[in-house]
Enzyme design. Structure first.
Site, PDB file in Angstrom:
ATOM      1  N   GLU A  18      38.289  23.131  27.645  1.00 58.30           N
ATOM      2  CA  GLU A  18      39.479  23.802  28.168  1.00 58.30           C
ATOM      3  C   GLU A  18      40.714  22.968  27.869  1.00 58.30           C
ATOM      4  O   GLU A  18      40.726  21.756  28.054  1.00 58.30           O
ATOM      5  CB  GLU A  18      39.366  24.014  29.676  1.00 58.30           C
ATOM      6  CG  GLU A  18      40.622  24.667  30.269  1.00 58.30           C
ATOM      7  CD  GLU A  18      40.541  24.883  31.760  1.00 58.30           C
ATOM      8  OE1 GLU A  18      39.706  25.719  32.172  1.00 58.30           O
ATOM      9  OE2 GLU A  18      41.279  24.206  32.518  1.00 58.30           O
ATOM     10  N   ALA A  52      50.691  30.618  36.153  1.00 60.77           N
ATOM     11  CA  ALA A  52      50.835  31.617  37.208  1.00 60.77           C
ATOM     12  C   ALA A  52      51.987  32.568  36.888  1.00 60.77           C
ATOM     13  O   ALA A  52      53.049  32.161  36.422  1.00 60.77           O
ATOM     14  CB  ALA A  52      51.092  30.920  38.548  1.00 60.77           C
ATOM     15  N   HIS A  78      42.768  32.687  29.022  1.00 61.09           N
ATOM     16  CA  HIS A  78      42.755  32.848  30.472  1.00 61.09           C
ATOM     17  C   HIS A  78      43.691  33.995  30.847  1.00 61.09           C
ATOM     18  O   HIS A  78      44.774  34.148  30.288  1.00 61.09           O
ATOM     19  CB  HIS A  78      43.241  31.574  31.163  1.00 61.09           C
ATOM     20  CG  HIS A  78      42.275  30.440  31.089  1.00 61.09           C
ATOM     21  ND1 HIS A  78      42.087  29.553  32.126  1.00 61.09           N
ATOM     22  CD2 HIS A  78      41.427  30.039  30.115  1.00 61.09           C
ATOM     23  CE1 HIS A  78      41.183  28.648  31.787  1.00 61.09           C
ATOM     24  NE2 HIS A  78      40.776  28.929  30.557  1.00 61.09           N
ATOM     25  N   GLY A 109      43.536  34.151  40.322  1.00 64.81           N
ATOM     26  CA  GLY A 109      44.734  33.323  40.331  1.00 64.81           C
ATOM     27  C   GLY A 109      45.198  33.021  41.735  1.00 64.81           C
ATOM     28  O   GLY A 109      44.800  33.660  42.708  1.00 64.81           O
ATOM     29  N   ASP A 110      46.030  32.009  41.849  1.00 62.73           N
ATOM     30  CA  ASP A 110      46.546  31.596  43.153  1.00 62.73           C
ATOM     31  C   ASP A 110      47.812  32.366  43.495  1.00 62.73           C
ATOM     32  O   ASP A 110      48.630  32.659  42.617  1.00 62.73           O
ATOM     33  CB  ASP A 110      46.858  30.092  43.149  1.00 62.73           C
ATOM     34  CG  ASP A 110      45.616  29.254  42.930  1.00 62.73           C
ATOM     35  OD1 ASP A 110      44.560  29.630  43.473  1.00 62.73           O
ATOM     36  OD2 ASP A 110      45.700  28.237  42.221  1.00 62.73           O
ATOM     37  N   ASP A 186      30.770  34.005  48.481  1.00 58.69           N
ATOM     38  CA  ASP A 186      30.941  33.535  47.104  1.00 58.69           C
ATOM     39  C   ASP A 186      29.929  34.200  46.171  1.00 58.69           C
ATOM     40  O   ASP A 186      30.270  34.605  45.051  1.00 58.69           O
ATOM     41  CB  ASP A 186      30.785  32.012  47.046  1.00 58.69           C
ATOM     42  CG  ASP A 186      31.969  31.289  47.661  1.00 58.69           C
ATOM     43  OD1 ASP A 186      33.111  31.587  47.282  1.00 58.69           O
ATOM     44  OD2 ASP A 186      31.751  30.427  48.531  1.00 58.69           O
ATOM     45  N   LYS A 193      31.652  40.714  40.283  1.00 58.94           N
ATOM     46  CA  LYS A 193      32.191  40.452  38.940  1.00 58.94           C
ATOM     47  C   LYS A 193      31.180  40.860  37.875  1.00 58.94           C
ATOM     48  O   LYS A 193      31.542  41.391  36.816  1.00 58.94           O
ATOM     49  CB  LYS A 193      32.543  38.970  38.800  1.00 58.94           C
ATOM     50  CG  LYS A 193      33.695  38.510  39.687  1.00 58.94           C
ATOM     51  CD  LYS A 193      33.878  37.001  39.607  1.00 58.94           C
ATOM     52  CE  LYS A 193      34.989  36.500  40.513  1.00 58.94           C
ATOM     53  NZ  LYS A 193      35.124  35.022  40.479  1.00 58.94           N
TER      54      LYS A 193
END
Length: 327
Positions: A18, A52, A78, A109-110, A186, A193
């Site tokens: 990454e 973001a 991403h 995302g945050d 979780d 997903k």
């Protein structure tokens, strides 16, 4: 747990990296060198983060297209969905597809800084699962069918409704998402997903192999079928460790923290971080991990040293020789 491997190299454990978009011209030049070195190691893919609310859309796409132009490695884009409308997200997905990108990491995302806990978030897409579905939908609209040549009949084409496959990865959290209410939630989120069409997961970083291995066992028992690749980051300084813990919410790995704090030299701290990551990677491979995903921090030396320590670099390649020489 199943292992995946490169058909050209039976038994090879796949690995990936990454990177994040550079913020200056000098950083961009250095990143191009890093990309060339990482690509020479033969990764399965190289992912590129996305800021973001689209703050690094252009620079992310620049890095992805550079990987496409200059290497044979698959670039992974991403995508985040917090605050995005369907139209905005669809335009971005089409832009990546038009550039030649066929792999995505879809994450929720945050929320923006200062958003109260539990506050409603603006935007049409409320989860990574919805983003996964949108990627599939946009891909289907872009390429509704494929044509293949019919041997022996010049000019004739056979139409196949099976579309070109896209790889859509999602995030997994061995020690729980910071906003999750339970470990069960979780796993349920990961199942959602999968139902949405994700075909790969990459974990947030962790510091102990059993955290990943126990998570995998629970996920498989619940019905999660796609590969879940462990994410590893060589931590080469106390400052970096503090920053990682701040961002991830992970518990302090006390032994690693103490070793980094008492070591007075930068080189010694680097060796400690590489050794810890290498030992962790070896345990994960022994436990059946289907691959390794290394967070490179836009530097190639440390992650390649980890792969070399695990025996995953082909010793005949120039990049492997360079790692040996710099050790």
């Amino acid at each position: 747990m199943e292992k995946t491997s490169d058909p050209a190299c039976p038994g090879r454990i796949p690995f990936s990296f990454e990177l994040y978009p550079p913020k200056t011209e000098s950083a961009a030049s250095a990143l191009n060198t890093t990309i060339a070195s990482l690509a020479a190691a033969g990764p399965d893919f190289i992912s590129v983060t996305y800021g973001a609310n689209g703050s690094s859309r252009r620079s992310s796409l620049d890095v992805l297209t550079h990987i496409l132009r200059t290497t044979t490695v698959d670039p992974m884009a991403h995508l985040t969905c917090v605050g995005s409308s369907n139209a905005e997200a669809s335009r971005l997905i089409r832009e990546f597809l038009d550039a030649g990108v066929r792999s995505f990491l879809a994450v929720r995302g945050d929320p923006p800084q200062g958003t109260p806990e539990g506050a409603a978030l603006l935007g049409d897409l409320r989860s990574a699962g919805e983003l996964v579905q949108l990627i599939h939908r946009v891909q289907a609209e872009k390429v509704p069918y494929r044509e293949t040549v019919i041997p022996g009949l010049p000019g004739a084409r056979n139409v196949k409704t099976e579309r070109e496959k896209v790889r859509i990865a999602v995030a997994a959290f061995p020690n729980g998402h910071p906003r999750s209410r339970s470990a069960e939630q979780d796993i349920d989120t990961l199942l959602a997903k999968q139902a949405a069409g994700a075909n790969l997961a990459i974990t947030q970083l962790f510091f102990h192999a059993d955290h990943y291995l126990s998570f995998i066992q629970r996920a498989r028992q619940a019905g999660v079928e796609f590969p879940i690749i462990p994410g590893i980051m060589p931590v080469t300084s106390p400052a970096r460790l503090r920053r990682i813990l701040e961002l991830s919410g992970e518990d302090l790995p006390s032994e690693l923290s103490i070793q980094l704090e008492v070591e007075p030299t930068d080189q010694g701290q680097r060796e400690i971080g590489i050794r810890h990551a290498t030992d962790l990677a070896r345990e994960l491979i022994a436990g059946g991990a289907p691959g390794l995903h290394l967070y490179a921090f836009n530097q190639h030396e440390t992650v390649l040293a980890v792969l070399d320590g695990c025996g995953l670099l082909n010793p005949s390649t120039p990049v492997a020789r360079l790692v040996k020489e710099s050790a």
